[in-house]
Scaffold this motif. Sequence first.
Motif, mmCIF file in Angstrom:
data_model
loop_
_atom_site.group_PDB
_atom_site.id
_atom_site.type_symbol
_atom_site.label_atom_id
_atom_site.label_comp_id
_atom_site.label_asym_id
_atom_site.label_seq_id
_atom_site.Cartn_x
_atom_site.Cartn_y
_atom_site.Cartn_z
ATOM 1 N N GLU A 1 -27.113 -11.657 -23.512
ATOM 2 C CA GLU A 1 -26.307 -12.747 -22.953
ATOM 3 C C GLU A 1 -26.699 -14.086 -23.561
ATOM 4 O O GLU A 1 -27.869 -14.345 -23.842
ATOM 5 N N SER B 1 -28.520 -4.904 -14.094
ATOM 6 C CA SER B 1 -29.193 -6.179 -13.850
ATOM 7 C C SER B 1 -28.991 -7.034 -15.091
ATOM 8 O O SER B 1 -28.426 -6.581 -16.092
ATOM 9 N N HIS B 2 -29.488 -8.258 -15.047
ATOM 10 C CA HIS B 2 -29.362 -9.166 -16.186
ATOM 11 C C HIS B 2 -30.610 -9.176 -17.072
ATOM 12 O O HIS B 2 -30.786 -10.087 -17.867
#
Length: 204
Positions: free
Chosen positions: A60, A31-32
Amino acid sequence: MSLPRFIQGSATRNPYVFYHWRYIDIFVYFSHHTVTIPPVCWTNAAHRNGVPVLGTFITEWTDGQKLCEAFLAGGPEAYRAVAEQLARIAQHYRFDGWLVNIENTLSPVAVGNLPPFLRHLTAQVHGAVPGGLVIWYDSVLQNGALRWQNELTEENRVFFDACDGLFTNYNWKEEHLERTRALAGPRHTDVYVSGHQRGALSSL
């Protein structure tokens, strides 16, 4: 006695079911979120079929860059503490290790500390989890630039050398795999490419 299929319950009437375990070398629950822990039902299903399952540690964009500077540029005490905590999480939840995915640029100090972080994380996971693995995602280069290679290159090899394997970016073509196999040499089976199911890795 058979165990319930969804031991943590499911709010979905027809939940997604994965039928292709026999084709998978390693399953990454992705997942992010910065730290993604595989749900117990996925870990149990993978293990019943002899497949290791990895969680995801990802940073990120701008927030990820700030986080990396905080623990990588902070020096050995900071990055070793993060590595040790990730190993404890894998041990506690009984999954098999981590995909490490740094998708932001890094300062010279941070990228310089990335290989020792990966080495320490790998050693900690090996000590905490039988058969544990740490896989590096093809993302940043040894100079700290974010540039996906779709293969093993001299620019990302330092990270591959610091852990158990490399997961290439998904835009690979046959020539990428041919070059990767040659560069990896006897470790070519430690390079993974995405299969048809997202998150499913197959060895080169």
